[in-house]
Design a protein around this motif. Structure first.
Motif, PDB file in Angstrom:
ATOM      1  N   VAL A  31      -0.596   6.096  -2.201  1.00  0.00           N
ATOM      2  CA  VAL A  31       0.734   5.468  -2.233  1.00  0.00           C
ATOM      3  C   VAL A  31       1.303   5.349  -0.820  1.00  0.00           C
ATOM      4  O   VAL A  31       1.837   4.299  -0.434  1.00  0.00           O
ATOM      5  CB  VAL A  31       1.682   6.283  -3.144  1.00  0.00           C
ATOM      6  CG1 VAL A  31       3.132   5.863  -2.928  1.00  0.00           C
ATOM      7  CG2 VAL A  31       1.302   6.088  -4.609  1.00  0.00           C
ATOM      8  N   VAL A  32       1.195   6.430  -0.046  1.00  0.00           N
ATOM      9  CA  VAL A  32       1.692   6.397   1.339  1.00  0.00           C
ATOM     10  C   VAL A  32       0.944   5.341   2.143  1.00  0.00           C
ATOM     11  O   VAL A  32       1.551   4.600   2.939  1.00  0.00           O
ATOM     12  CB  VAL A  32       1.530   7.789   1.992  1.00  0.00           C
ATOM     13  CG1 VAL A  32       1.881   7.713   3.484  1.00  0.00           C
ATOM     14  CG2 VAL A  32       2.417   8.805   1.290  1.00  0.00           C
ATOM     15  N   LEU A  33      -0.340   5.221   1.918  1.00  0.00           N
ATOM     16  CA  LEU A  33      -1.146   4.218   2.619  1.00  0.00           C
ATOM     17  C   LEU A  33      -0.704   2.810   2.255  1.00  0.00           C
ATOM     18  O   LEU A  33      -0.579   1.941   3.141  1.00  0.00           O
ATOM     19  CB  LEU A  33      -2.628   4.419   2.275  1.00  0.00           C
ATOM     20  CG  LEU A  33      -3.632   3.485   2.984  1.00  0.00           C
ATOM     21  CD1 LEU A  33      -3.546   3.673   4.499  1.00  0.00           C
ATOM     22  CD2 LEU A  33      -5.052   3.741   2.490  1.00  0.00           C
ATOM     23  N   VAL A  34      -0.460   2.571   0.969  1.00  0.00           N
ATOM     24  CA  VAL A  34      -0.009   1.245   0.516  1.00  0.00           C
ATOM     25  C   VAL A  34       1.334   0.888   1.148  1.00  0.00           C
ATOM     26  O   VAL A  34       1.528  -0.231   1.650  1.00  0.00           O
ATOM     27  CB  VAL A  34       0.094   1.213  -1.029  1.00  0.00           C
ATOM     28  CG1 VAL A  34       0.865  -0.034  -1.488  1.00  0.00           C
ATOM     29  CG2 VAL A  34      -1.288   1.224  -1.648  1.00  0.00           C
ATOM     30  N   PHE A  59       4.576  -2.197   5.231  1.00  0.00           N
ATOM     31  CA  PHE A  59       5.424  -2.282   6.426  1.00  0.00           C
ATOM     32  C   PHE A  59       4.667  -2.934   7.586  1.00  0.00           C
ATOM     33  O   PHE A  59       5.250  -3.726   8.349  1.00  0.00           O
ATOM     34  CB  PHE A  59       5.915  -0.883   6.826  1.00  0.00           C
ATOM     35  CG  PHE A  59       7.157  -0.448   6.110  1.00  0.00           C
ATOM     36  CD1 PHE A  59       8.400  -0.957   6.455  1.00  0.00           C
ATOM     37  CD2 PHE A  59       7.088   0.463   5.075  1.00  0.00           C
ATOM     38  CE1 PHE A  59       9.547  -0.570   5.789  1.00  0.00           C
ATOM     39  CE2 PHE A  59       8.224   0.866   4.402  1.00  0.00           C
ATOM     40  CZ  PHE A  59       9.466   0.344   4.754  1.00  0.00           C
ATOM     41  N   ALA A  60       3.390  -2.607   7.728  1.00  0.00           N
ATOM     42  CA  ALA A  60       2.576  -3.200   8.808  1.00  0.00           C
ATOM     43  C   ALA A  60       2.456  -4.707   8.606  1.00  0.00           C
ATOM     44  O   ALA A  60       2.551  -5.489   9.568  1.00  0.00           O
ATOM     45  CB  ALA A  60       1.203  -2.547   8.844  1.00  0.00           C
ATOM     46  N   ALA A  61       2.258  -5.120   7.349  1.00  0.00           N
ATOM     47  CA  ALA A  61       2.147  -6.554   7.059  1.00  0.00           C
ATOM     48  C   ALA A  61       3.458  -7.280   7.349  1.00  0.00           C
ATOM     49  O   ALA A  61       3.460  -8.379   7.917  1.00  0.00           O
ATOM     50  CB  ALA A  61       1.740  -6.752   5.600  1.00  0.00           C
ATOM     51  N   CYS A  62       4.576  -6.653   6.985  1.00  0.00           N
ATOM     52  CA  CYS A  62       5.898  -7.259   7.255  1.00  0.00           C
ATOM     53  C   CYS A  62       6.138  -7.372   8.761  1.00  0.00           C
ATOM     54  O   CYS A  62       6.637  -8.407   9.251  1.00  0.00           O
ATOM     55  CB  CYS A  62       6.999  -6.420   6.599  1.00  0.00           C
ATOM     56  SG  CYS A  62       7.018  -6.476   4.799  1.00  0.00           S
ATOM     57  N   TYR A  63       5.788  -6.321   9.493  1.00  0.00           N
ATOM     58  CA  TYR A  63       5.977  -6.340  10.944  1.00  0.00           C
ATOM     59  C   TYR A  63       5.103  -7.407  11.590  1.00  0.00           C
ATOM     60  O   TYR A  63       5.563  -8.145  12.478  1.00  0.00           O
ATOM     61  CB  TYR A  63       5.659  -4.963  11.528  1.00  0.00           C
ATOM     62  CG  TYR A  63       5.791  -4.909  13.030  1.00  0.00           C
ATOM     63  CD1 TYR A  63       7.045  -4.796  13.631  1.00  0.00           C
ATOM     64  CD2 TYR A  63       4.658  -4.994  13.854  1.00  0.00           C
ATOM     65  CE1 TYR A  63       7.171  -4.762  15.011  1.00  0.00           C
ATOM     66  CE2 TYR A  63       4.784  -4.955  15.237  1.00  0.00           C
ATOM     67  CZ  TYR A  63       6.042  -4.841  15.810  1.00  0.00           C
ATOM     68  OH  TYR A  63       6.170  -4.826  17.179  1.00  0.00           O
ATOM     69  N   THR A  64       3.868  -7.503  11.135  1.00  0.00           N
ATOM     70  CA  THR A  64       2.946  -8.509  11.693  1.00  0.00           C
ATOM     71  C   THR A  64       3.441  -9.910  11.416  1.00  0.00           C
ATOM     72  O   THR A  64       3.434 -10.792  12.294  1.00  0.00           O
ATOM     73  CB  THR A  64       1.536  -8.326  11.087  1.00  0.00           C
ATOM     74  OG1 THR A  64       1.082  -6.993  11.354  1.00  0.00           O
ATOM     75  CG2 THR A  64       0.561  -9.328  11.691  1.00  0.00           C
TER      76      THR A  64
END
Length: 576
Positions: A116-119, A124-129
């Motif tokens: 869950v933490v990884l997802v 967040f990484a996808a949104c930032y990218t």
């Protein structure tokens, strides 16, 4: 009083996370496998905890920034008053840590939490990218209103489907949308201040006070006297027990303003009698469920109070109260009509025994003090003796005075009543506070104007627009409880209908009536679930007799929508 209300809403909202009292939509949780449901629960707990962390940061920064500022009257430091955000945030974090421990002890595995933490990290990484791309910049710079609209509802409905508490979904959706136009540094303080200020309205005081008055009347047995009167009124009509049920829900609704409270209190009394007299129990449950929401229209109604405050006062509380009587009775009469014809078709007879005048008078006299509260509240407001907000306090004093006079209340009962009122109020007020942020974000991003342009492009005929809005509200009501639906869609639809010449009071009645039908339709039909639970009937068996009633109530909604006089007659008569 305003700051006490804010603390009640924010601290009470934080405390309610410990008992999972906040509203959510468990539709997906009920459909997936047990292992997937565990992961969803962990995801929601982690999401709520992240919100709690953000809210704590916002509270700490507000405390530091505004500590030197003082209130006008008592010279209290505003930063200290805003400390409730930090306390609430810490309570939310603590509650979710407890949820993690509980889930890990019961069914979840450490690997589930890691996944869950990884997802969440990947999201967040996808949104930032994506935020670094030229496509993102193009949409923000050239189509910010439409982009904000898409982001707002996409994020909110994603969390809604995942079963996240609705208040948290509203706040996070607002936070994501706000991040499109505000830098990261002021993001959390701005969001925190907006949530805090979302309850900074004297008018919201009416909500906890009316909830408290209804709770006192219900738990001390004073409302039971109205049920006895209802049984007397409906006894000479075929299917008399069903008719009495409808009348009782209407009268009880004037005290509680809650469909769930009406369905449980009245259904708990009617159902054993119906079983004893061999009434059709699925029909009994359907009648109870369909008539319970009448109290959401018949004043004093919490839903109408919230709508008035959302309009900024353009629809006054007292005008809405008066406007709710006829539509509320229409909703009740449609149930009574079908119950009458169904009873005739099935051969149910009216009660044949006679009740003496002395017995009837005794029942009426017993119910008179409870009925008189309605007279005092509405008469006092119309007579100019007090405002609608002050009337809520009068209702509390009157109901408490009656309970003491009849010796039906104890110190322990008073504590329980106040505690339950605080919890119920905390859930509603925290939802309002979080929706206040979403509404502010929508206004900041000009989303209501964008929606107005979209719908106006479809049609500029006010009746067609109203019909389209009613259709949307009916669909929304199937999946969402009344409170969040009102808080989301009132700021969107109200400017549009007002621009087309629709009276805000009339639209408020249409909106509440349409959403009230949603509380008896699955999958979020809370009133239907309560009625079925009390009667011991399955939802599928109750749906069959409920559908014809629902069709008649839809007809009533169409009449109210296209004939504003049905809503506006009484307000105009009293010059409101």
């Amino acid at each position: 009083m305003r700051y006490a209300l804010i603390w009640l809403g924010i601290i009470g909202g934080g405390y309610c996370f410990f008992s999972n009292r906040h509203l959510n939509l468990p539709l997906l949780l009920d459909k997936v496998s047990a292992s997937t449901a565990i992961k969803l629960k962990l995801f929601n707990a982690f999401t709520v905890m992240l919100f709690g962390l953000a809210f704590s940061v916002a509270g700490l920064e507000s405390f530091s920034a505004n500590l030197a500022m003082k209130t006008a009257m008592f010279q209290a430091p505003i930063g200290g008053l805003q400390l409730c955000m930090l306390i609430c945030g810490l309570m939310i974090i603590a509650s979710q840590l407890i949820s993690f421990v509980t889930l890990l002890k019961a069914e979840a595995k450490p690997i589930d939490l890691i996944q869950v933490v990884l997802v969440i990290t990947l999201i967040f990484a996808a949104c930032y990218t994506f935020a670094q791309t030229s496509l993102f910049s193009y949409w923000v710079q050239n189509h910010i209103e439409m982009f904000s609209l898409v982001v707002l509802f996409l994020v909110f409905f994603t969390f809604l489907i995942l079963g996240t508490p609705i208040a948290i979904g509203l706040a996070i959706a607002g936070l994501f949308t706000l991040s499109l136009q505000v830098d990261f540094a002021p993001l959390f303080p701005t969001a925190g201040q907006t949530i805090f200020n979302g309850l900074d309205s004297f008018g919201f005081l009416a909500l906890p006070f009316f909830i408290l008055a209804g709770s006192i009347m219900n738990q001390t047995g004073l409302a039971r006297r109205l049920i006895d009167l209802s049984m007397l009124v409906g006894r000479k009509i075929p299917g008399s027990l069903w008719q009495s049920n409808v009348v009782a829900n209407g009268l009880f609704g004037t005290l509680s303003g809650s469909g769930i409270a009406s369905a449980s209190a009245i259904g708990g009394i009617i159902t054993p009698v119906a079983r004893e007299q061999k009434y059709d129990l699925p029909m009994t449950a359907a009648v109870n469920a369909a008539s319970a929401p009448c109290g959401m229209l018949i004043p004093p109604s919490g839903a109408l109070i919230v709508y008035s405050l959302l309009t900024g006062g353009s629809a006054s509380i007292i005008a809405l109260f008066m406007a709710g009587y006829i539509p509320g009775m229409i909703m009740a009469i449609t149930v009574m009509l079908y119950a009458y014809f169904y009873a005739r078709k099935k051969g149910y007879q009216a009660e044949t025994g006679n009740v003496s005048w002395s017995e009837s008078l005794a029942v009426f006299n017993r119910s008179l003090p409870s009925l008189f509260m309605i007279v005092i509240v509405m008469g006092g407001i119309l007579g100019g003796l007090f405002t609608a907000i002050e009337a809520s306090g009068v209702a509390v004093v009157y109901s408490l005075g009656l309970a003491i006079l009849y010796r039906t209340i104890s110190a322990k009962m008073i504590f329980n009543i106040f505690m339950e009122t605080a919890l119920v109020s905390g859930v509603i007020l925290f939802l309002i506070a979080c929706s206040g942020m979403m509404s502010w974000t929508m206004t900041f991003a000009s989303i209501p104007d964008t929606v107005t342009q979209l719908i106006s492009g479809f049609s500029d005929n006010k009746h067609m627009v109203l019909l389209l809005i009613v259709a949307v509200l009916l669909v929304v009501g199937v999946f969402m409880d009344m409170a969040p639906a009102m808080l989301i869609f009132t700021p969107i639809f109200l400017p549009l209908v007002v621009s087309l010449g629709v009276d805000p009071v009339h639209f408020g009645i249409v909106l509440v009536y349409a959403l009230a039908l949603g509380v008896v339709t699955p999958p979020v039909g809370t009133v239907l679930f309560v009625a079925c639970s009390i009667s011991g009937q399955s939802i599928t068996s109750v749906i069959k007799p409920l559908l014809p009633i629902f069709a008649l109530q839809l007809l009533g909604l169409v009449l109210i929508t296209f004939f504003p006089i049905l809503s506006l007659m009484l307000p105009q008569l009293f010059g409101l």
